[in-house]
Design a protein around this motif. Structure first.
Motif, PDB file in Angstrom:
ATOM      1  N   TYR A  34      73.239  13.005 106.647  1.00  0.00           N
ATOM      2  CA  TYR A  34      72.254  13.744 105.865  1.00  0.00           C
ATOM      3  C   TYR A  34      71.473  12.710 105.057  1.00  0.00           C
ATOM      4  O   TYR A  34      71.848  12.356 103.947  1.00  0.00           O
ATOM      5  CB  TYR A  34      72.926  14.751 104.936  1.00  0.00           C
ATOM      6  N   GLY A  35      70.419  12.167 105.643  1.00  0.00           N
ATOM      7  CA  GLY A  35      69.716  11.069 105.017  1.00  0.00           C
ATOM      8  C   GLY A  35      70.555   9.808 105.076  1.00  0.00           C
ATOM      9  O   GLY A  35      71.480   9.675 105.881  1.00  0.00           O
ATOM     10  N   ARG A  36      70.248   8.857 104.181  1.00  0.00           N
ATOM     11  CA  ARG A  36      70.983   7.585 104.189  1.00  0.00           C
ATOM     12  C   ARG A  36      72.194   7.589 103.262  1.00  0.00           C
ATOM     13  O   ARG A  36      73.031   6.702 103.331  1.00  0.00           O
ATOM     14  CB  ARG A  36      70.038   6.440 103.776  1.00  0.00           C
ATOM     15  N   ILE A  46      86.423  14.277  95.077  1.00  0.00           N
ATOM     16  CA  ILE A  46      85.980  14.984  93.871  1.00  0.00           C
ATOM     17  C   ILE A  46      85.213  16.248  94.247  1.00  0.00           C
ATOM     18  O   ILE A  46      84.826  16.446  95.395  1.00  0.00           O
ATOM     19  CB  ILE A  46      85.090  14.096  92.972  1.00  0.00           C
ATOM     20  N   ARG A  47      84.975  17.090  93.236  1.00  0.00           N
ATOM     21  CA  ARG A  47      84.179  18.296  93.430  1.00  0.00           C
ATOM     22  C   ARG A  47      82.692  17.960  93.494  1.00  0.00           C
ATOM     23  O   ARG A  47      82.247  16.929  92.976  1.00  0.00           O
ATOM     24  CB  ARG A  47      84.399  19.281  92.280  1.00  0.00           C
ATOM     25  N   GLN A  48      81.926  18.860  94.089  1.00  0.00           N
ATOM     26  CA  GLN A  48      80.478  18.732  94.066  1.00  0.00           C
ATOM     27  C   GLN A  48      79.947  19.304  92.760  1.00  0.00           C
ATOM     28  O   GLN A  48      80.339  20.395  92.352  1.00  0.00           O
ATOM     29  CB  GLN A  48      79.840  19.478  95.240  1.00  0.00           C
ATOM     30  N   PRO A  49      79.053  18.584  92.076  1.00  0.00           N
ATOM     31  CA  PRO A  49      78.487  19.112  90.835  1.00  0.00           C
ATOM     32  C   PRO A  49      77.647  20.361  91.081  1.00  0.00           C
ATOM     33  O   PRO A  49      76.968  20.490  92.097  1.00  0.00           O
ATOM     34  CB  PRO A  49      77.594  17.963  90.332  1.00  0.00           C
ATOM     35  N   SER A  50      77.691  21.266  90.118  1.00  0.00           N
ATOM     36  CA  SER A  50      76.808  22.427  90.104  1.00  0.00           C
ATOM     37  C   SER A  50      75.518  22.052  89.390  1.00  0.00           C
ATOM     38  O   SER A  50      75.536  21.317  88.391  1.00  0.00           O
ATOM     39  CB  SER A  50      77.486  23.580  89.365  1.00  0.00           C
ATOM     40  N   MET A  51      74.389  22.573  89.876  1.00  0.00           N
ATOM     41  CA  MET A  51      73.127  22.272  89.213  1.00  0.00           C
ATOM     42  C   MET A  51      72.991  23.032  87.898  1.00  0.00           C
ATOM     43  O   MET A  51      72.119  22.711  87.093  1.00  0.00           O
ATOM     44  CB  MET A  51      71.950  22.569  90.138  1.00  0.00           C
ATOM     45  N   GLY A  52      73.851  24.033  87.662  1.00  0.00           N
ATOM     46  CA  GLY A  52      73.826  24.698  86.368  1.00  0.00           C
ATOM     47  C   GLY A  52      74.114  23.721  85.238  1.00  0.00           C
ATOM     48  O   GLY A  52      73.272  23.499  84.366  1.00  0.00           O
ATOM     49  N   PRO A 100      74.349   8.050  96.361  1.00  0.00           N
ATOM     50  CA  PRO A 100      73.211   8.121  95.451  1.00  0.00           C
ATOM     51  C   PRO A 100      73.409   9.223  94.392  1.00  0.00           C
ATOM     52  O   PRO A 100      73.739  10.358  94.713  1.00  0.00           O
ATOM     53  CB  PRO A 100      72.031   8.474  96.360  1.00  0.00           C
ATOM     54  N   MET A 101      73.172   8.860  93.144  1.00  0.00           N
ATOM     55  CA  MET A 101      73.396   9.756  92.019  1.00  0.00           C
ATOM     56  C   MET A 101      72.485  10.979  92.074  1.00  0.00           C
ATOM     57  O   MET A 101      72.913  12.100  91.793  1.00  0.00           O
ATOM     58  CB  MET A 101      73.181   8.976  90.722  1.00  0.00           C
ATOM     59  N   GLU A 102      71.232  10.777  92.483  1.00  0.00           N
ATOM     60  CA  GLU A 102      70.317  11.917  92.565  1.00  0.00           C
ATOM     61  C   GLU A 102      70.773  12.905  93.634  1.00  0.00           C
ATOM     62  O   GLU A 102      70.713  14.119  93.445  1.00  0.00           O
ATOM     63  CB  GLU A 102      68.904  11.432  92.890  1.00  0.00           C
ATOM     64  N   LEU A 155      71.776  16.850  93.001  1.00  0.00           N
ATOM     65  CA  LEU A 155      70.678  17.744  93.380  1.00  0.00           C
ATOM     66  C   LEU A 155      70.812  18.139  94.847  1.00  0.00           C
ATOM     67  O   LEU A 155      70.379  17.400  95.730  1.00  0.00           O
ATOM     68  CB  LEU A 155      69.324  17.055  93.144  1.00  0.00           C
ATOM     69  N   HIS A 156      71.435  19.235  95.101  1.00  0.00           N
ATOM     70  CA  HIS A 156      71.537  19.852  96.429  1.00  0.00           C
ATOM     71  C   HIS A 156      72.586  19.223  97.342  1.00  0.00           C
ATOM     72  O   HIS A 156      73.252  19.924  98.092  1.00  0.00           O
ATOM     73  CB  HIS A 156      70.181  19.834  97.171  1.00  0.00           C
ATOM     74  N   LEU A 157      72.714  17.892  97.354  1.00  0.00           N
ATOM     75  CA  LEU A 157      73.581  17.159  98.277  1.00  0.00           C
ATOM     76  C   LEU A 157      73.277  17.591  99.712  1.00  0.00           C
ATOM     77  O   LEU A 157      72.160  17.374 100.180  1.00  0.00           O
ATOM     78  CB  LEU A 157      75.064  17.346  97.908  1.00  0.00           C
ATOM     79  N   THR A 158      74.211  18.216 100.410  1.00  0.00           N
ATOM     80  CA  THR A 158      73.941  18.642 101.789  1.00  0.00           C
ATOM     81  C   THR A 158      73.770  20.158 101.888  1.00  0.00           C
ATOM     82  O   THR A 158      73.828  20.716 102.983  1.00  0.00           O
ATOM     83  CB  THR A 158      75.082  18.186 102.717  1.00  0.00           C
TER      84      THR A 158
END
Length: 565
Positions: free
Chosen positions: A35-37, A95-101, A120-122, A126-129
């Protein structure tokens, strides 16, 4: 000299090709879906392909009861993972995926910090996959089918007053907590009250984290209870013929995401159930891959050891069959000072000046919380290691105070500067974790499957929380009895309570005793596979503050993201 921002540090990172990161884990490129680089999905076939490899030492990272600012569990997990490489060990982080909330709310990102980050931190923040959005879509597909079922009066008859299945969205939005739907003409559906929760609070998210395969996820989705018939019989997603479509929506989301730390350590990022109302742990499938991908698998459990670690031991390990070898308890000077009761910490505001001043006595005054969380790890037969997450304004005498408290309680302890120094700053801590993980383990769950639901709740309340007993509201007692009648008494229990105290009262600091756990409501998360008890007032949809983090996020003249932290 001040450190660069988390975003600036992350943006300067030189990423390794993910095929190389995966190769370190024994995972071939045929199992990766890029999913991207910066990220890739791992096909679940990796579970079987890796099954014959040696098992890693399994380490869970938890914490003392945190302040509203958080004490750095993710950062510490990443720091230990990086430090293992400095010691010549191969480690994988889960680890868990961050929530955008929370990302756009008050907490900010959840990818670690400083020089111990996932990159990548962004992308991770932000959305990830797209997993969060897939969970949102699957949950709301069931919501839509519930309301369609009511509109057409289909069989089995669903009592509209019994419907407990709400809707979800991955933002903080208090205005959606309670809504009325079906307004308009008859063709617009049945008028009823409902509401929205944040996606991380969805039962779909919890079951995604606990499923061990695609077929298991399909079965769990079918068991979700959305309401009941007029006679009180449960109505499930399978009854509404909704589980198949939900599974298709989640077919990609069940595959863990592969990323890396700033130093190239493999990171599995997957699922993000709430830590105060759900399990607060990343996925079973990620751990089933990670347990065969190196010498150490380091995973994080949300909030304090009374919450995330307890659920890791009694719910996640019960589902996965994996056995932990050691546990890390993250402690900070500011959190122990907060537990002294002498200071007030408010998210979004600077610490009180007197709290920043050097005073080891304030640290000792908050010692009870650390001692109790060490006990909470030991009661499960696991060796604890206290990680002192060092902040720039800390004083050596205060670190010494934490060391004295931890050693007196029989725990290993190390100061770690992984935020400022990356992996090399966590070498002492990683060495102690490795030492603890190689000790003979006597892991035990707090209660057996066959114990009654009341006995399970009592075990957690008295042995982990320090309560003197449990008090059930009349409706909660009836609900608990009903779930036992329905054959759900074998399920583990997940107690939803405040994360700001070991007790159910956020104002009680330290390690309070002599209090009674009040259970006001009991729900059955049958798909996820646990009974969910609500103690106190719990918010499943956060609201934005006056000055949320979202106000700082933008793009610059070059189109680059700014303001994430």
């Amino acid at each position: 000299m001040s450190m660069p921002s988390n975003l600036a540090i992350a943006r300067d990172a030189v990423l390794r090709p993910l095929t190389d990161v995966a190769a370190d884990m024994g995972i071939g490129p045929h199992l990766l879906e890029p999913y991207g680089r910066g990220a890739a999905k791992i096909d679940l076939a990796a579970i079987d392909e890796l099954a014959d490899r040696p098992k890693a030492k399994y380490v869970v990272v938890s914490a003392i009861t945190p302040t509203p600012l958080g004490e750095g569990k993710t950062t510490t997990t990443v720091g230990i993972g990086q430090a293992m490489a400095h010691l010549g060990h191969r480690a994988t982080v889960a680890i868990r995926q961050p929530s955008m909330g929370p990302t756009f709310g008050i907490k900010g990102g959840a990818a670690g910090g400083g020089y111990s980050q996932v990159v990548p931190m962004e992308q991770i923040n932000l959305h990830l996959t797209g997993d969060m959005h897939a969970v949102t879509a699957a949950h709301n597909q069931l919501s839509a089918m519930v309301d369609s079922h009511l509109h057409f009066g289909a069989e089995p008859v669903l009592d509209p007053r019994s419907v407990t299945w709400r809707r979800v969205i991955d933002v903080n939005d208090r205005a959606l907590r309670n809504i009325v739907i079906g307004l308009g003409s008859r063709a617009d559906g049945v008028v009823r009250e409902t509401g929205f929760d944040i996606t991380a609070a969805s039962e779909v998210m919890a079951l995604l984290a606990l499923a061990d395969s695609l077929p298991d996820m399909r079965a769990r989705l079918g068991r979700i209870v959305v309401g009941s018939t007029p006679d009180g019989e449960p109505v499930t997603a399978e009854d509404l013929r909704a589980a198949g479509a939900m599974t298709v929506i989640l077919k990609q989301a069940i595959k863990p995401n592969l990323m890396q730390t700033l130093e190239g350590t493999p990171v599995l990022v997957h699922a993000g159930p709430f830590g105060n109302i759900a399990t607060g742990n990343s996925s079973v499938v990620a751990d089933r891959i990670g347990i065969h991908s190196g010498e150490f698998l380091l995973t994080e459990a949300g909030f304090g050891a009374d919450m995330g670690a307890e659920r890791f031991f009694n719910i996640k390990c019960r589902a996965s069959g994996l056995t932990p070898d050691a546990a890390v308890i993250v402690a900070t000077v500011r959190a122990l000072k907060a537990h002294s009761g002498r200071f007030t910490v408010v998210a979004g505001k600077p610490l009180p000046p007197e709290m920043v001043a050097e005073n080891p006595d304030d640290v000792h005054a908050g010692a009870a919380n650390l001692v109790k969380q060490i006990e909470n790890i030991r009661v499960h037969g696991v060796s604890p290691v206290v990680a002192i997450n060092a902040f720039p304004g800390d004083h050596a005498s205060e670190h010494d105070a934490i060391r004295q408290i931890a050693e007196a309680a029989g725990a290993r302890v190390a100061v770690s500067t992984h935020v400022a120094d990356g992996g090399k700053g966590g070498v002492e801590l990683a060495a102690m974790v490795a030492e603890a993980a190689h000790e003979p383990s006597s892991f035990q769950m707090l209660y057996p499957d066959e114990a009654s639901l009341r006995d399970k709740v009592s075990a957690i309340a008295t042995q982990v929380y320090g309560a003197s007993g449990v008090e059930y509201a009349p409706a909660a007692a009836r609900q608990l009895d009903r779930f036992t009648e329905l054959g759900l008494g074998h399920l583990p229990v997940c107690i939803a309570k405040t994360h700001l105290s070991i007790s159910s009262d956020p104002s009680l600091l330290g390690a309070p005793t002599g209090w009674t756990l009040p259970v006001r409501e009991v729900r059955a998360s049958v798909g996820a596979g646990f009974i969910y008890l609500i103690c106190g007032e719990m918010r499943t949809m956060p609201g934005l503050g006056r000055n949320p983090a979202a106000m700082q996020v933008d793009i610059d003249a070059d189109g680059e993201v700014v303001g994430l932290y």
